[in-house]
Scaffold this motif. Structure first.
Motif, PDB file in Angstrom:
ATOM      1  N   VAL A 197     -30.953 -41.435  51.137  1.00 28.25           N
ATOM      2  CA  VAL A 197     -30.036 -41.844  50.072  1.00 28.25           C
ATOM      3  C   VAL A 197     -29.562 -43.279  50.278  1.00 28.25           C
ATOM      4  O   VAL A 197     -29.744 -43.860  51.345  1.00 28.25           O
ATOM      5  CB  VAL A 197     -28.809 -40.901  50.009  1.00 28.25           C
ATOM      6  CG1 VAL A 197     -29.214 -39.485  49.662  1.00 28.25           C
ATOM      7  CG2 VAL A 197     -28.022 -40.940  51.313  1.00 28.25           C
ATOM      8  N   LYS A 198     -28.920 -43.811  49.238  1.00 25.66           N
ATOM      9  CA  LYS A 198     -28.301 -45.134  49.311  1.00 25.66           C
ATOM     10  C   LYS A 198     -26.865 -44.942  49.791  1.00 25.66           C
ATOM     11  O   LYS A 198     -26.100 -44.171  49.210  1.00 25.66           O
ATOM     12  CB  LYS A 198     -28.306 -45.788  47.938  1.00 25.66           C
ATOM     13  CG  LYS A 198     -27.836 -47.229  47.960  1.00 25.66           C
ATOM     14  CD  LYS A 198     -27.751 -47.817  46.578  1.00 25.66           C
ATOM     15  CE  LYS A 198     -29.136 -48.145  46.064  1.00 25.66           C
ATOM     16  NZ  LYS A 198     -29.086 -48.925  44.812  1.00 25.66           N
ATOM     17  N   CYS A 199     -26.505 -45.636  50.859  1.00 21.78           N
ATOM     18  CA  CYS A 199     -25.157 -45.536  51.417  1.00 21.78           C
ATOM     19  C   CYS A 199     -24.135 -46.042  50.403  1.00 21.78           C
ATOM     20  O   CYS A 199     -24.302 -47.130  49.841  1.00 21.78           O
ATOM     21  CB  CYS A 199     -25.065 -46.353  52.707  1.00 21.78           C
ATOM     22  SG  CYS A 199     -23.397 -46.399  53.413  1.00 21.78           S
ATOM     23  N   PRO A 200     -23.061 -45.292  50.162  1.00 28.08           N
ATOM     24  CA  PRO A 200     -22.046 -45.742  49.206  1.00 28.08           C
ATOM     25  C   PRO A 200     -21.232 -46.932  49.718  1.00 28.08           C
ATOM     26  O   PRO A 200     -20.593 -47.624  48.938  1.00 28.08           O
ATOM     27  CB  PRO A 200     -21.155 -44.512  49.023  1.00 28.08           C
ATOM     28  CG  PRO A 200     -21.336 -43.725  50.268  1.00 28.08           C
ATOM     29  CD  PRO A 200     -22.750 -43.981  50.718  1.00 28.08           C
TER      30      PRO A 200
ATOM     31  N   ASP B  27     -24.999 -49.895  50.645  1.00 24.50           N
ATOM     32  CA  ASP B  27     -26.242 -49.841  49.860  1.00 24.50           C
ATOM     33  C   ASP B  27     -27.508 -49.811  50.710  1.00 24.50           C
ATOM     34  O   ASP B  27     -28.606 -50.009  50.198  1.00 24.50           O
ATOM     35  CB  ASP B  27     -26.333 -50.997  48.855  1.00 24.50           C
ATOM     36  CG  ASP B  27     -25.392 -50.813  47.685  1.00 24.50           C
ATOM     37  OD1 ASP B  27     -24.977 -49.661  47.437  1.00 24.50           O
ATOM     38  OD2 ASP B  27     -25.067 -51.807  47.019  1.00 24.50           O
TER      39      ASP B  27
ATOM     40  N   CYS C  59     -25.220 -43.266  57.751  1.00 22.19           N
ATOM     41  CA  CYS C  59     -25.890 -44.485  57.326  1.00 22.19           C
ATOM     42  C   CYS C  59     -26.566 -45.121  58.527  1.00 22.19           C
ATOM     43  O   CYS C  59     -25.948 -45.261  59.592  1.00 22.19           O
ATOM     44  CB  CYS C  59     -24.901 -45.460  56.703  1.00 22.19           C
ATOM     45  SG  CYS C  59     -25.671 -47.045  56.265  1.00 22.19           S
TER      46      CYS C  59
ATOM     47  N   VAL D 287     -30.110 -37.719  42.719  1.00 25.15           N
ATOM     48  CA  VAL D 287     -29.006 -37.674  43.682  1.00 25.15           C
ATOM     49  C   VAL D 287     -29.261 -36.533  44.662  1.00 25.15           C
ATOM     50  O   VAL D 287     -29.973 -35.584  44.351  1.00 25.15           O
ATOM     51  CB  VAL D 287     -27.626 -37.462  43.010  1.00 25.15           C
ATOM     52  CG1 VAL D 287     -27.266 -38.620  42.102  1.00 25.15           C
ATOM     53  CG2 VAL D 287     -27.557 -36.143  42.262  1.00 25.15           C
TER      54      VAL D 287
ATOM     55  N   ARG E 247     -23.983 -36.119  46.372  1.00 24.79           N
ATOM     56  CA  ARG E 247     -24.347 -36.736  45.087  1.00 24.79           C
ATOM     57  C   ARG E 247     -24.535 -38.246  45.202  1.00 24.79           C
ATOM     58  O   ARG E 247     -24.214 -38.998  44.292  1.00 24.79           O
ATOM     59  CB  ARG E 247     -23.327 -36.378  44.003  1.00 24.79           C
ATOM     60  CG  ARG E 247     -23.228 -34.881  43.818  1.00 24.79           C
ATOM     61  CD  ARG E 247     -22.199 -34.478  42.802  1.00 24.79           C
ATOM     62  NE  ARG E 247     -21.955 -33.050  42.982  1.00 24.79           N
ATOM     63  CZ  ARG E 247     -20.776 -32.485  42.928  1.00 24.79           C
ATOM     64  NH1 ARG E 247     -19.718 -33.197  42.649  1.00 24.79           N
ATOM     65  NH2 ARG E 247     -20.634 -31.199  43.125  1.00 24.79           N
ATOM     66  N   TYR E 248     -25.065 -38.674  46.360  1.00 24.11           N
ATOM     67  CA  TYR E 248     -25.398 -40.089  46.551  1.00 24.11           C
ATOM     68  C   TYR E 248     -26.747 -40.366  45.906  1.00 24.11           C
ATOM     69  O   TYR E 248     -27.634 -39.502  45.904  1.00 24.11           O
ATOM     70  CB  TYR E 248     -25.469 -40.432  48.041  1.00 24.11           C
ATOM     71  CG  TYR E 248     -24.160 -40.316  48.786  1.00 24.11           C
ATOM     72  CD1 TYR E 248     -22.922 -40.429  48.144  1.00 24.11           C
ATOM     73  CD2 TYR E 248     -24.149 -40.103  50.157  1.00 24.11           C
ATOM     74  CE1 TYR E 248     -21.738 -40.330  48.839  1.00 24.11           C
ATOM     75  CE2 TYR E 248     -22.958 -40.007  50.857  1.00 24.11           C
ATOM     76  CZ  TYR E 248     -21.763 -40.116  50.197  1.00 24.11           C
ATOM     77  OH  TYR E 248     -20.579 -40.025  50.890  1.00 24.11           O
TER      78      TYR E 248
END
Length: 157
Positions: free
Chosen positions: A17-20, A23, A42, A77, A82-83
């Protein structure tokens, strides 16, 4: 080529996933013992988070489920935090996505096959299999080369 049935849940042990926070690429690792458990970390900024739901079943995100604290399965996601998925690309207004590299590789092999025969199991045909759920826009012959090219680009990401 004959493809044995695969199910989306088989690829849900790990989500890239993309780190909130930054990124960069992060990992959501999951396990199941009575209920689902998930952890996020991350790779770049070491941000982390744990998830423990009150559910062992998935809800499909066809509506707005912002208040739902269970497992939400929706496009592009991960099902727990939900990332946004790391492996996603746009193609003619549609979103091509995969949970992880194994899922992405399976999609590429399936789409590259000249003949995609489904194998009947002892219980008959499975309409819940991943093969039967691939969107039509991915299967159209004129789209296939461009989609495979996008998948290969995602594999290098």
């Amino acid at each position: 080529m004959k493809f044995e049935y695969r199910f989306l849940s088989e690829f849900m042990t790990e989500f890239l996933v993309k780190c909130p926070n930054c990124d960069s690429k992060g990992v959501v690792a999951t396990s199941f013992k009575d209920t689902w458990q998930a952890s996020f970390i991350c790779i770049t900024c070491s941000s982390h988070r744990l998830w423990s739901g009150n559910s062992s079943s998935f809800v499909t995100a066809h509506s707005n489920y912002d208040q739902y604290d269970g497992i939400l399965s929706g496009p592009a996601v991960d099902c727990f935090f939900r990332y946004p998925l790391w492996y996603q690309a746009e193609y003619k207004g549609n979103v091509l996505y995969a949970y992880n590299l194994v899922h992405l590789n399976w999609l590429r092999l399936y789409l590259e096959a000249k003949l995609r025969e489904r194998v009947q199991t002892l219980n008959g045909w499975s309409n819940q299999s991943l093969q039967s759920r691939i969107p039509q826009w991915m299967l159209i012959a004129k789209n296939r080369a461009a989609i495979i090219k996008k998948i290969k680009a995602l594999e290098r990401k």
